[in-house]
Design a protein around this motif. Structure first.
Motif, PDB file in Angstrom:
ATOM      1  N   LEU A   1       8.664   2.020   4.676  1.00 13.87           N
ATOM      2  CA  LEU A   1       7.513   1.656   3.857  1.00 13.87           C
ATOM      3  C   LEU A   1       6.464   2.697   4.035  1.00 13.87           C
ATOM      4  CD1 LEU A   1       5.810  -0.482   2.322  1.00 13.87           C
ATOM      5  CD2 LEU A   1       5.009  -1.519   4.390  1.00 13.87           C
ATOM      6  N   HIS A   2       6.295   3.341   5.350  1.00 16.74           N
ATOM      7  CA  HIS A   2       5.073   4.366   5.330  1.00 16.74           C
ATOM      8  C   HIS A   2       5.584   5.476   4.463  1.00 16.74           C
ATOM      9  CE1 HIS A   2       3.081   7.688   7.075  1.00 16.74           C
ATOM     10  NE2 HIS A   2       2.431   7.040   7.806  1.00 16.74           N
ATOM     11  N   GLY A   3       6.668   5.946   4.452  1.00 17.05           N
ATOM     12  CA  GLY A   3       6.857   7.126   3.436  1.00 17.05           C
ATOM     13  C   GLY A   3       6.866   6.899   2.044  1.00 17.05           C
ATOM     14  N   LEU A   4       7.261   5.541   1.677  1.00 20.09           N
ATOM     15  CA  LEU A   4       7.020   5.110   0.182  1.00 20.09           C
ATOM     16  C   LEU A   4       5.620   5.260  -0.145  1.00 20.09           C
ATOM     17  CD1 LEU A   4       8.835   3.801  -1.937  1.00 20.09           C
ATOM     18  CD2 LEU A   4       7.961   1.660  -1.310  1.00 20.09           C
ATOM     19  N   ILE A   5       4.469   4.794   0.676  1.00 24.36           N
ATOM     20  CA  ILE A   5       3.248   4.970   0.433  1.00 24.36           C
ATOM     21  C   ILE A   5       2.627   6.482   0.382  1.00 24.36           C
ATOM     22  CG2 ILE A   5       1.040   4.167   0.957  1.00 24.36           C
ATOM     23  CD1 ILE A   5       2.238   1.624   1.977  1.00 24.36           C
ATOM     24  N   TYR A   6       3.263   6.839   1.525  1.00 25.39           N
ATOM     25  CA  TYR A   6       2.400   8.369   1.923  1.00 25.39           C
ATOM     26  C   TYR A   6       3.220   9.472   0.810  1.00 25.39           C
ATOM     27  CZ  TYR A   6       2.738  13.039   4.048  1.00 25.39           C
ATOM     28  OH  TYR A   6       2.578  14.318   4.653  1.00 25.39           O
ATOM     29  N   ASN A   7       4.371   9.217   0.150  1.00 23.42           N
ATOM     30  CA  ASN A   7       4.904  10.044  -0.690  1.00 23.42           C
ATOM     31  C   ASN A   7       3.850  10.081  -2.193  1.00 23.42           C
ATOM     32  OD1 ASN A   7       6.814  11.454   0.852  1.00 23.42           O
ATOM     33  ND2 ASN A   7       8.454   9.628   0.292  1.00 23.42           N
ATOM     34  N   THR A   8       3.113   9.028  -2.148  1.00 18.95           N
ATOM     35  CA  THR A   8       2.263   8.894  -3.543  1.00 18.95           C
ATOM     36  C   THR A   8       0.941   9.640  -3.082  1.00 18.95           C
ATOM     37  OG1 THR A   8       0.996   7.083  -2.897  1.00 18.95           O
ATOM     38  CG2 THR A   8       3.010   6.610  -3.813  1.00 18.95           C
ATOM     39  N   LEU A   9       0.812  10.344  -2.160  1.00 17.51           N
ATOM     40  CA  LEU A   9      -0.585  11.147  -1.646  1.00 17.51           C
ATOM     41  C   LEU A   9      -0.456  12.273  -1.839  1.00 17.51           C
ATOM     42  CD1 LEU A   9      -1.508   9.113   1.671  1.00 17.51           C
ATOM     43  CD2 LEU A   9      -2.221   8.601  -0.742  1.00 17.51           C
ATOM     44  N   PRO A  10      -1.415  12.990  -2.152  1.00 17.16           N
ATOM     45  CA  PRO A  10      -1.319  14.478  -2.126  1.00 17.16           C
ATOM     46  C   PRO A  10      -1.012  15.101  -0.934  1.00 17.16           C
ATOM     47  CG  PRO A  10      -3.245  13.629  -3.428  1.00 17.16           C
ATOM     48  CD  PRO A  10      -2.886  12.363  -2.535  1.00 17.16           C
ATOM     49  N   VAL A  11      -0.189  15.985  -0.669  1.00 15.17           N
ATOM     50  CA  VAL A  11       0.318  16.405   0.859  1.00 15.17           C
ATOM     51  C   VAL A  11      -0.781  17.026   1.553  1.00 15.17           C
ATOM     52  CG1 VAL A  11       2.479  16.620   0.197  1.00 15.17           C
ATOM     53  CG2 VAL A  11       1.199  18.424  -0.061  1.00 15.17           C
ATOM     54  N   GLU A  12      -1.879  17.466   1.037  1.00 12.38           N
ATOM     55  CA  GLU A  12      -2.939  18.406   1.453  1.00 12.38           C
ATOM     56  C   GLU A  12      -4.034  17.458   2.255  1.00 12.38           C
ATOM     57  OE1 GLU A  12      -4.320  18.004  -2.792  1.00 12.38           O
ATOM     58  OE2 GLU A  12      -2.411  18.604  -1.673  1.00 12.38           O
ATOM     59  N   ILE A  13      -4.113  16.196   1.793  1.00 13.39           N
ATOM     60  CA  ILE A  13      -5.143  15.293   2.465  1.00 13.39           C
ATOM     61  C   ILE A  13      -4.796  14.774   3.851  1.00 13.39           C
ATOM     62  CG2 ILE A  13      -5.708  14.677   0.032  1.00 13.39           C
ATOM     63  CD1 ILE A  13      -4.746  11.655   0.761  1.00 13.39           C
TER      64      ILE A  13
ATOM     65  N   PRO B   1       6.983   0.938  -9.570  1.00  9.13           N
ATOM     66  CA  PRO B   1       6.764  -0.214  -8.751  1.00  9.13           C
ATOM     67  C   PRO B   1       8.207  -0.785  -8.370  1.00  9.13           C
ATOM     68  CG  PRO B   1       5.528  -0.444 -10.674  1.00  9.13           C
ATOM     69  CD  PRO B   1       6.274   0.814 -10.853  1.00  9.13           C
ATOM     70  N   ASP B   2       9.233  -0.512  -8.928  1.00  8.63           N
ATOM     71  CA  ASP B   2      10.407  -0.911  -8.444  1.00  8.63           C
ATOM     72  C   ASP B   2      11.224  -0.287  -7.211  1.00  8.63           C
ATOM     73  OD1 ASP B   2      10.679  -3.085 -10.424  1.00  8.63           O
ATOM     74  OD2 ASP B   2      11.949  -1.783 -11.880  1.00  8.63           O
ATOM     75  N   LEU B   3      10.401   1.117  -6.999  1.00 10.50           N
ATOM     76  CA  LEU B   3      10.840   1.531  -5.670  1.00 10.50           C
ATOM     77  C   LEU B   3      10.888   0.563  -4.425  1.00 10.50           C
ATOM     78  CD1 LEU B   3       9.664   5.226  -6.248  1.00 10.50           C
ATOM     79  CD2 LEU B   3      11.819   4.523  -6.468  1.00 10.50           C
ATOM     80  N   LEU B   4       9.858  -0.319  -4.649  1.00 12.68           N
ATOM     81  CA  LEU B   4       9.466  -0.911  -3.207  1.00 12.68           C
ATOM     82  C   LEU B   4      10.974  -1.854  -2.986  1.00 12.68           C
ATOM     83  CD1 LEU B   4       8.122  -2.325  -1.064  1.00 12.68           C
ATOM     84  CD2 LEU B   4       7.075  -3.972  -2.745  1.00 12.68           C
ATOM     85  N   HIS B   5      11.738  -2.186  -4.201  1.00 10.80           N
ATOM     86  CA  HIS B   5      12.850  -3.165  -3.851  1.00 10.80           C
ATOM     87  C   HIS B   5      14.129  -2.139  -3.507  1.00 10.80           C
ATOM     88  CE1 HIS B   5      11.382  -6.627  -5.455  1.00 10.80           C
ATOM     89  NE2 HIS B   5      10.512  -5.912  -6.355  1.00 10.80           N
ATOM     90  N   ASN B   6      14.093  -0.829  -3.378  1.00 12.64           N
ATOM     91  CA  ASN B   6      14.931  -0.132  -2.963  1.00 12.64           C
ATOM     92  C   ASN B   6      14.825   0.050  -1.529  1.00 12.64           C
ATOM     93  OD1 ASN B   6      15.716   0.505  -5.542  1.00 12.64           O
ATOM     94  ND2 ASN B   6      14.785   2.426  -5.771  1.00 12.64           N
ATOM     95  N   ILE B   7      13.811  -0.272  -0.881  1.00  7.04           N
ATOM     96  CA  ILE B   7      13.843   0.017   0.704  1.00  7.04           C
ATOM     97  C   ILE B   7      13.751  -1.657   1.513  1.00  7.04           C
ATOM     98  CG2 ILE B   7      12.702   2.163   0.574  1.00  7.04           C
ATOM     99  CD1 ILE B   7      10.264   0.662   1.356  1.00  7.04           C
ATOM    100  N   THR B   8      13.743  -2.576   0.571  1.00 10.33           N
ATOM    101  CA  THR B   8      13.439  -4.090   1.168  1.00 10.33           C
ATOM    102  C   THR B   8      14.766  -4.875   0.743  1.00 10.33           C
ATOM    103  OG1 THR B   8      12.227  -4.657  -0.796  1.00 10.33           O
ATOM    104  CG2 THR B   8      10.959  -3.773   0.876  1.00 10.33           C
TER     105      THR B   8
END
Length: 411
Positions: free
Chosen positions: A103-115, A65-72
């Protein structure tokens, strides 16, 4: 048992947020997005502000969760002024600001790439006769191959010009607000002690902790700092609606248009801010649209979220926050009701979100009209030079309906 499957049209923040929320609710997900790959340093991306609810939801989607603070950066103060006179001031916001791409990259990187099917354009969709499935045809823009994707639910996260919305509501039209916005992100990472940066910090001492709104007759600007040594600015200007090609609200600009914009900035704004505008690479022009609030956002097994459900002006920092809330509420409703009660889940989602989004769209519209000095039915055009403290109250972010609201399903 077979997992239920959702097809999400649109891979912007609304779409990938929905993908994450639905995966956590136990659904399989496919995302269809026409751009050819994940955005990296997208020149038309700009700053966004995240309210406490959005922060909570994004953190719940992250492995760390602390990754959000790395980009904000924190945004705790909101101030509107006319030259040296403060017109309105909010404190203790507890917002965070980020660049859209980060922000887009932060959320996108939690998804399976194939979806995520990058480079695929949604062509048509068809609901089965028994309303149990939906079939989407999409075109691979690299190969021209047509693919069919079948799912239990179609989520339209395809933006303010949503083709899915037009299918159900052909008479629902976007409303041009009467103004546009120059936008830019000034990168000072290679020279953070330049005269330009020293000057802007002197002119705006609270930069880095607040959003600054400067108002002039018939115009206003927004300025705040982003992570990684960047300044985000917006300049709203009244003008007739220009002709656009395609379905994007971002207008291509010529060097002559940029030069003229620079000249106008020097006439209107303080020299320190005009210099930031002039030194910003690749500024772009957004036309401002919204839409009269919808009374329905789902049909059978198709639901609208994000700007597809409620196109909104940017004056109250709502678009991304509304999209994240839409995704989170939809995920919880689907989890609560289960795939066998899809209609009940979508009905609850609609009942939770529509009252909020309706009032916020209309409030943001009104704030824009006031800030731009446009006529409104119940008041004289706003003039920052003569406005009383009572006139300026509506400029405060906390006047937004449901400002601190947290839906009970997300508590």
């Amino acid at each position: 048992m077979r997992k239920p499957k959702a097809i999400i049209v649109g891979g912007s923040i609304a779409g990938i947020s929905c993908a994450k929320a639905l995966i956590l609710a136990g659904w399989d997900v496919v995302v269809i997005e026409k751009t050819r790959g994940p955005p990296i340093g997208n020149p038309t991306g700009a700053g966004i502000a995240l309210n406490p609810l959005s922060q909570k939801m994004v953190k719940s989607w992250l492995h760390q969760p602390d990754l959000l603070h790395n980009i904000t950066l924190p945004l705790t103060i909101g101030q509107g002024k006319e030259h040296l006179r403060v017109l309105a001031r909010d404190e203790n916001f507890n917002y965070l600001v980020a660049h859209w791409t980060d922000l887009h990259g932060l959320i996108y990187n939690t998804l399976p790439v194939e979806i995520v099917f990058w480079g695929h354009l949604c062509l048509t969709f068809c609901i089965s006769h028994d309303k149990s499935t939906v079939n989407v045809k999409a075109k691979n823009l690299r190969t021209d191959e047509i693919i069919d994707v079948v799912g239990d639910l179609l989520v339209a996260a395809d933006g303010s010009c949503s083709s899915v919305r037009q299918t159900f509501l052909p008479d629902s039209k976007l409303r041009y607000t009467g103004y546009c916005a120059w936008r830019g992100v000034f990168d000072f990472s290679e020279n953070e002690n330049s005269e330009t940066i020293q000057g802007i910090r002197k002119a705006y001492p609270e930069l880095g902790n607040g959003v600054h709104v400067d108002l002039g007759p018939g115009t206003h600007t927004v300025l705040y700092e982003l992570m990684y040594k960047r300044l985000n600015w917006i300049w709203f200007i009244s003008q007739p609606e220009p002709q656009l090609k395609g379905d994007s609200a971002t207008m291509k600009v010529s060097s002559d248009m940029i030069k003229k914009m620079h000249q106008e900035a020097e006439k209107i704004w303080v020299p320190e801010f005009a210099r930031v505008i002039k030194e910003t690479k690749e500024p772009f022009l957004n036309l401002m649209y919204d839409c009269d609030p919808l009374t329905q956002i789902y049909w059978d097994n198709v639901v609208l979220i994000g700007d597809a459900a409620h196109p909104i002006t940017p004056h109250c920092a709502r678009s991304t926050n509304m999209a994240i809330a839409d995704a989170a509420v939809l995920g919880k409703c689907l989890e609560r009701w289960g795939p066998e009660n899809l209609h009940s889940a979508l009905e609850e989602h609609q009942s939770v979100r529509l009252p909020v989004t309706t009032k916020q769209v209309l409030h943001s519209r009104r704030v824009g009209q006031i800030k731009l000095g446009l006529p409104t039915p119940d008041r004289e055009p706003f003039d920052p030079n003569t406005a009383s403290p009572e006139d300026c109250e509506i400029l405060k972010q906390r006047r937004l309906p449901f400002f601190d609201d947290v839906p009970s399903i997300l508590e």
